[in-house]
Design an enzyme around this catalytic site. Structure first.
Site, PDB file in Angstrom:
ATOM      1  N   ASP A 369       0.856  -1.206   0.000  1.00  0.00           N
ATOM      2  CA  ASP A 369       0.000   0.000   0.000  1.00  0.00           C
ATOM      3  C   ASP A 369       0.883   1.243   0.000  1.00  0.00           C
ATOM      4  O   ASP A 369       2.073   1.189  -0.343  1.00  0.00           O
ATOM      5  CB  ASP A 369      -0.986  -0.066   1.179  1.00  0.00           C
ATOM      6  N   ASP A 370       0.325   2.350   0.401  1.00  0.00           N
ATOM      7  CA  ASP A 370       0.979   3.663   0.383  1.00  0.00           C
ATOM      8  C   ASP A 370       2.338   3.620   1.111  1.00  0.00           C
ATOM      9  O   ASP A 370       2.528   2.815   2.017  1.00  0.00           O
ATOM     10  CB  ASP A 370       0.032   4.652   1.090  1.00  0.00           C
ATOM     11  N   LYS A 479      -4.050  -1.079  -6.640  1.00  0.00           N
ATOM     12  CA  LYS A 479      -5.098  -0.383  -5.867  1.00  0.00           C
ATOM     13  C   LYS A 479      -5.013   1.087  -6.251  1.00  0.00           C
ATOM     14  O   LYS A 479      -4.025   1.760  -5.957  1.00  0.00           O
ATOM     15  CB  LYS A 479      -4.842  -0.576  -4.375  1.00  0.00           C
ATOM     16  N   TRP A 480      -6.042   1.566  -6.948  1.00  0.00           N
ATOM     17  CA  TRP A 480      -6.055   2.933  -7.494  1.00  0.00           C
ATOM     18  C   TRP A 480      -6.862   3.795  -6.521  1.00  0.00           C
ATOM     19  O   TRP A 480      -8.079   3.726  -6.474  1.00  0.00           O
ATOM     20  CB  TRP A 480      -6.698   2.917  -8.878  1.00  0.00           C
ATOM     21  N   ASP A 481      -6.136   4.631  -5.778  1.00  0.00           N
ATOM     22  CA  ASP A 481      -6.767   5.395  -4.693  1.00  0.00           C
ATOM     23  C   ASP A 481      -7.056   6.834  -5.133  1.00  0.00           C
ATOM     24  O   ASP A 481      -6.497   7.327  -6.122  1.00  0.00           O
ATOM     25  CB  ASP A 481      -5.805   5.374  -3.492  1.00  0.00           C
ATOM     26  N   MET A 482      -7.890   7.533  -4.390  1.00  0.00           N
ATOM     27  CA  MET A 482      -8.215   8.937  -4.659  1.00  0.00           C
ATOM     28  C   MET A 482      -8.744   9.507  -3.345  1.00  0.00           C
ATOM     29  O   MET A 482      -9.815   9.137  -2.903  1.00  0.00           O
ATOM     30  CB  MET A 482      -9.319   8.967  -5.731  1.00  0.00           C
ATOM     31  N   ASN A 483      -7.959  10.406  -2.740  1.00  0.00           N
ATOM     32  CA  ASN A 483      -8.232  10.720  -1.343  1.00  0.00           C
ATOM     33  C   ASN A 483      -8.652  12.143  -1.023  1.00  0.00           C
ATOM     34  O   ASN A 483      -8.424  12.609   0.088  1.00  0.00           O
ATOM     35  CB  ASN A 483      -7.015  10.358  -0.499  1.00  0.00           C
ATOM     36  N   CYS A 529     -10.544   2.730  -5.173  1.00  0.00           N
ATOM     37  CA  CYS A 529     -10.559   3.118  -3.763  1.00  0.00           C
ATOM     38  C   CYS A 529     -10.628   4.635  -3.736  1.00  0.00           C
ATOM     39  O   CYS A 529     -10.058   5.305  -4.590  1.00  0.00           O
ATOM     40  CB  CYS A 529      -9.281   2.636  -3.085  1.00  0.00           C
ATOM     41  N   ASP A 551     -12.817   2.415   4.520  1.00  0.00           N
ATOM     42  CA  ASP A 551     -11.624   2.316   5.368  1.00  0.00           C
ATOM     43  C   ASP A 551     -12.009   1.755   6.732  1.00  0.00           C
ATOM     44  O   ASP A 551     -11.134   1.447   7.536  1.00  0.00           O
ATOM     45  CB  ASP A 551     -11.001   3.698   5.553  1.00  0.00           C
TER      46      ASP A 551
HETATM   47  C1  DGJ Z   1      -6.909   5.607   1.773  1.00  0.00           C
HETATM   48  C2  DGJ Z   1      -7.296   4.182   1.534  1.00  0.00           C
HETATM   49  O1  DGJ Z   1      -8.681   4.039   1.671  1.00  0.00           O
HETATM   50  C3  DGJ Z   1      -6.542   3.280   2.484  1.00  0.00           C
HETATM   51  O2  DGJ Z   1      -6.948   1.966   2.344  1.00  0.00           O
HETATM   52  C4  DGJ Z   1      -5.071   3.439   2.218  1.00  0.00           C
HETATM   53  O3  DGJ Z   1      -4.769   2.951   0.949  1.00  0.00           O
HETATM   54  C5  DGJ Z   1      -4.682   4.907   2.341  1.00  0.00           C
HETATM   55  N1  DGJ Z   1      -5.492   5.753   1.535  1.00  0.00           N
HETATM   56  C6  DGJ Z   1      -3.238   5.092   1.954  1.00  0.00           C
HETATM   57  O4  DGJ Z   1      -2.891   6.408   1.962  1.00  0.00           O
END
Ligand code: DGJ
Length: 785
Positions: A369-370, A479-483, A529, A551
Site C-alpha cells: 500500500d501507500d 489499488k487505485w486510490d483517490m483521497n 478506492c 476504510d
Molecule cells: C486511503 C485508503 O482508503 C486506504 O486503504 C489506504 O490505501 C490509504 N489511503 C493510503 O494512503
C-alpha cells in the site's frame, strides 16, 4: 424487446414493460413503467387507455398551444424542458443565443440500430450479445430553434434493466449553453412513494435513509466533484408500504463518477417526477454549432418483489454489463494489504516478512500500500513522484515483486495518480498541473491537491508515470486510490466562459486515462478506492472490477456498510478485509471469526500484521482461507439475500450450495429463540446444513470457570492462562438434512443461546459481536422434512 406500433413505443424486459407514445401535437407522453403488461393486440387501445385525457383547461395552468386546453403541468412526459407551462423539475435547461430559455422538443423519428455501440469518451453498459439487448433512439427537434435531441433507450431483458441517456446536437448556426441535461426522467402517476438513498461519510458509507415523498422537491446529489460517500448515486423509489420482500420499487443509478443529481418532485396534481444526471449546480456547457453533448447513462429497473427484487436485478446487471474484462467472472485472489499492518513504515524486509506469513496462511496476493515511493513517509508529500524509495526498496519494485512471486504470491501496488502534493518534484516543476484558481489560496484535503485532468499535458504525464510503474515490474494488481474532494474548481486551460465545464471535463479526462491504461494492462486486476467508498459507482466499476468498500474495517460497522452496498451492487465487487483488534477505526474488539465471516461476504482480504499474531491466530486464519477457497465461487457468483437485519445468505446459481451468516450486536441474556431463516434454496432439493463448531477459549467465561473447577482460579492469573491454553470448550453443533422447501418456508431453530444460567456443549455462546456461518450442500440423502 422493442415494439413500435402506430404511435406506441413499448419496451419489454423479461418481467417489466416501459411504454410511451407520440401525442397528436408530437409531444412524447410517458404511459407506463412497471410489471410486464400483455403485448397489445391494438396499439391504439393501449395508448387510448393510458394517455392523459384533456377536455378543458385546468385552473391557472398554461395552455401548451393556443388551440388546445392541454397543459404540460400535469402531463407525464419523457423529457421535459422549461418555458411552456411545465413547472416541475426539467430534464433540459438551455440558454439560446438570444438569451431565451424556452424549449419545446417534439418528435421527429426513431431508429432501432442493428449495432449497439458503446458510448464514446464515457463508460457505459456493455451489451452482451447472447442476451437480446436492443436499443431504441428517438429523435426530437426543438420546435423553433431547430436543436436536435436524441433519447436513447437500451433494453437489457434478462436483468430487467432499461438504460437511458440523451444527446443534444447543435446543428444550428448559433451557439447555446446547457445549464442542465439530465440522463433520464421518469414521470409516475401516484404520490404515495418513498425515496431510499444511501449516504454517510468516511468510515460510515452507505447508511440507508428513507424519505416519504410528500409535496415538493427531494434531492439526493453531490457537489464534491466525485460520486462521494455523502450520497451514492444509487437510489430507490418505492411504494410507501414496500419492503424487503414485497411491493413495487424502482431502482435507479448512473454510470457516472462525478457530481450527480437525483431529484423527486411531487407536484400539485399528485404526480411524481424523477430526474437524474449530472448535478446542474455549477454546471454550464457551451455548445458551439456543430457540437454535441452526451449525458452519462442512467440505469433503471423495476420490481414488484420489494427491495430484494431491485437488488437481484441490479446485481445481475452490474455483473454482466458493467464489470468487464478478464476478471469479470474470475474469482479474486485472497490478498494481504500492508496498510493497517505498517501504514507508511514499509520496507522490502517488512513486506517480505508479511508475504512469507501470507503464503503460509494460503493467501494469494501481497499488496504494497501507500508509502513505497520517494519522499512518502506521511501524507504530506510526494504524490506525483512515482519512483520507488531506494531506502525502503533498495532493488526497486521489480526486485520486491520477484521475491514475492518467488514465495508463490502475486504482487500488487498502491497508487494515487490523480493527485499532487505541494511538496513534490512534480509540483516544483509544474505548479500549473494542480487544479487551483490563480491568485486564490487553494484549500487542501489530506494535505494534497488535485491534478487538472482537463489539461491534456497532465493526462499524458499521469499515463506515462503509471505506465512506468505498471510495466515490467511484475505487477498483478493495482489499488487505485483517490483521497480528496474537489474545492476551488478551476482549470487554467479552459476559457473563463467554460469554467462551468471543468468538473465534467475533469471526469472525462480521468475516464480517458483509465481507458488507456486498462487497454494497455488488461491482465492487471484493478481495485478502485477513494478513502474507502468515496467513489463507489457504476462508472468506476466499468474499469475496476472491485472497489474498497470502506476504510472502516470494524466487522460490525462493515455489516451495515456492506448491507448498504448490497441494495445496488453485488458483493462480488466490494472488497472487505479482516483487520486487527482493537479495530483501528472504532477501537472495538470483535472475534476473529466474525471479522472473517463478514469479510467473506465480499472480496476477502486481510489487512493485519501477520508477524505480530499468535500462533493460534495464524492457524485460525489459515483455516479461514482454506474454507474461503472452498466456498469462494458461491460468495463470488451466488445470489445474495438480506434475510434479516442480522442475517445474510448467498446461494450458488445452480442452487446446490449456499452459505448463511447470522451475527449479534449487543448480547441480551434470556433471549428468545434464534431462527436460521433461508432464502433462495431450491424447493425440490435436499440439503445438508451444518456449521463448523467453534472451539471456545475458557477465558471467555471469565470468573465463571470457578463454578466448575475444584480449585479457585483468579482471572488472568498464570493458572487461568495455563488452563485456557490446553482446555477449549467445544461450541454447539448444528447438523440437519432438510428439503429446500422446508428450509425456505420454516427454517431451523438454532441451539439455545447462553443466558447466564448454565452452559453445556450444545449451548450457543453468542456474546457481543459473535456470529455463525452455516453451510448448505445438496445431498443425495433423503430429507426427513
Ligand atoms: C486511503 C485508503 O482508503 C486506504 O486503504 C489506504 O490505501 C490509504 N489511503 C493510503 O494512503
Amino acid at each position: 424487446m422493442i415494439l413500435v406500433s402506430g404511435n406506441l413505443f413499448l419496451l419489454n424486459t423479461d418481467h417489466t414493460s416501459y411504454a410511451f407514445c407520440v401525442r397528436d401535437n408530437r409531444l412524447l407522453e410517458h404511459l407506463y413503467y412497471g410489471a410486464s403488461v400483455p403485448e397489445p393486440r391494438e396499439a391504439d387501445a393501449f395508448v387510448r387507455s393510458l394517455s392523459h385525457k384533456v377536455s378543458h383547461s385546468k385552473g391557472t395552468t398554461i395552455n401548451y398551444r393556443k388551440d388546445s386546453p392541454l397543459t404540460l403541468e400535469d402531463l407525464p412526459t419523457e423529457y421535459a424542458s422549461v418555458g411552456k407551462g411545465d413547472f416541475r423539475e426539467p430534464a433540459a435547461l438551455l440558454v439560446f443565443a438570444d438569451g431565451s430559455r424556452s424549449a419545446d422538443f417534439v418528435y421527429e423519428s426513431y431508429e432501432i440500430p442493428d449495432e449497439i455501440a458503446e458510448l464514446e469518451g464515457m463508460p457505459s453498459a456493455l451489451a452482451a450479445d447472447d442476451e437480446g439487448v436492443s436499443r431504441l433512439i428517438v429523435r426530437l427537434r426543438e420546435n423553433q430553434k431547430g436543436v436536435r435531441l436524441d433519447l436513447i433507450y437500451t433494453v437489457f431483458p434478462a436483468s430487467d434493466v432499461i438504460t437511458r441517456r440523451a444527446v443534444l446536437y447543435n446543428d444550428t448556426e448559433e451557439e447555446l449553453q446547457i445549464l442542465r441535461l439530465m440522463s433520464t426522467q421518469l414521470d409516475l402517476r401516484s404520490e404515495t412513494y418513498k425515496m431510499l438513498t444511501f449516504g454517510g461519510n468516511w468510515g460510515r458509507e452507505m447508511e440507508r435513509h428513507e424519505t416519504v415523498l410528500t409535496h415538493g422537491l427531494h434531492v439526493n446529489h453531490t457537489r464534491t466533484g466525485i460520486s462521494s460517500n455523502r450520497n451514492n448515486p444509487f437510489v430507490m423509489i418505492a411504494e410507501q408500504d414496500a419492503g424487503e420482500r414485497a411491493g413495487s420499487c424502482f431502482g435507479l443509478n448512473l454510470v457516472y463518477s462525478g457530481n450527480h443529481y437525483e431529484a423527486c418532485e411531487v407536484d400539485s396534481f399528485g404526480g411524481l417526477r424523477f430526474v437524474s444526471g449530472i448535478d446542474p449546480e455549477g454546471f454550464c456547457w457551451k455548445l458551439n454549432k456543430g457540437d454535441a453533448f452526451a449525458t452519462p447513462e442512467a440505469v433503471m429497473t423495476y420490481s414488484d418483489s420489494g427491495f430484494s427484487g431491485i437488488s437481484a436485478n441490479m446485481h445481475a446487471f452490474v455483473r454482466r454489463h458493467i464489470i468487464r474484462g478478464p476478471f469479470r467472472d474470475r474469482p479474486r485472489p485472497v490478498l494481504l494489504n500492508s496498510w493497517e499492518a505498517s501504514y507508511f513504515h514499509i520496507s522490502e524486509f517488512k513486506l517480505l516478512q508479511l508475504a512469507k506469513k501470507a503464503a503460509q496462511a494460503g493467501m494469494e496476493l501481497l499488496v504494497m500500500d501507500d508509502g513505497w515511493f520517494k519522499g512518502r513517509n506521511s501524507d504530506n508529500a510526494a504524490l506525483g513522484d512515482w519512483v520507488a524509495d531506494e531506502k525502503k526498496l533498495p532493488g526497486g519494485i521489480r526486485r520486491l515483486s520477484q521475491k514475492v512471486h518467488g514465495l508463490g504470491l502475486q504482487f500488487g501496488i498502491w497508487v494515487e495518480p490523480e493527485m499532487i502534493s505541494e511538496d513534490s518534484d512534480l509540483y516544483r516543476k509544474h505548479p500549473e498541473y494542480a487544479m487551483q484558481i490563480p491568485g486564490r489560496e487553494q484549500s487542501l484535503g489530506r494535505n494534497q491537491m488535485i491534478l487538472d485532468l482537463t489539461n491534456p499535458a497532465v493526462r499524458k504525464t499521469v499515463i506515462a508515470s503509471m505506465r512506468a510503474v505498471f510495466k515490467d515490474n511484475g505487477i498483478d494488481y493495482v489499488k487505485w486510490d483517490m483521497n480528496r474532494l474537489f474545492s476551488d474548481v478551476y482549470s487554467s486551460v479552459l476559457d473563463k466562459e467554460r469554467q462551468g465545464e471543468c468538473a465534467h471535463r475533469w471526469m472525462l479526462g480521468l475516464y480517458e486515462i483509465l481507458d488507456t491504461l486498462m487497454k494497455e494492462f488488461p491482465d492487471i486486476l484493478f481495485e478502485g478506492c477513494a478513502s474507502g467508498g468515496n467513489r463507489f459507482d457504476l462508472g468506476m466499476l466499468c474499469y475496476f472490477p472491485q472497489i474498497w468498500g470502506s476504510d472502516d474495517t470494524d466487522a460490525i460497522m462493515r455489516t451495515k456498510i456492506q448491507s448498504g452496498y448490497s441494495y445496488g451492487y453485488p458483493l462480488s465487487c466490494v472488497s472487505a478485509h479482516v483487520s486487527d483488534c482493537p479495530n483501528h477505526q472504532t477501537l472495538r474488539t470483535t472475534p476473529l471469526y466474525t471479522r472473517y465471516n463478514v469479510a467473506a461476504f465480499g472480496v476477502l482480504g486481510y489487512e493485519i500484521n501477520l508477524c505480530d499474531l499468535r500462533k493460534e491466530e495464524l492457524q485460525e486464519i489459515a483455516l479461514q482461507v482454506e474454507m474461503y477457497k472452498k466456498w469462494r465461487d458461491v460468495f463470488f457468483a451466488g445470489d445474495f439475500y438480506r434475510v434479516t437485519d442480522k442475517e445474510w445468505m448467498v446461494v450458488s446459481k445452480d442452487k446446490r450450495r449456499a452459505v448463511a451468516m447470522i451475527w449479534n450486536e449487543l448480547n441480551v441474556p434470556n433471549d428468545g429463540a434464534l431462527m436460521l431463516q433461508c432464502r433462495g434454496l431450491d424447493d425440490e432439493k435436499t440439503y445438508h446444513v451444518c456449521n463448523v463448531p467453534i472451539a471456545h477459549d475458557l477465558k471467555e467465561f471469565g470468573n465463571l470457570v470457578n463454578m466448575v473447577l475444584p480449585v479457585h482460579v483468579r482471572q488472568n492469573s498464570l493458572l487461568h492462562n495455563a488452563i485456557a491454553k490446553f482446555k477449549h470448550m467445544d461450541g454447539e453443533t448444528e447438523d440437519y438434512i432438510l428439503s429446500g422447501a422446508f428450509l425456505n418456508r420454516a427454517g431451523i431453530e438454532l441451539a439455545q443461546s447462553f443466558g447466564g444460567t448454565g452452559y453445556e456443549g450444545q449451548t450457543r455462546l453468542f456474546q457481543d459481536f459473535a456470529s455463525r456461518m452455516y453451510y448448505f450442500e445438496e445431498t443425495g440423502g433423503h430429507a426427513s422434512l
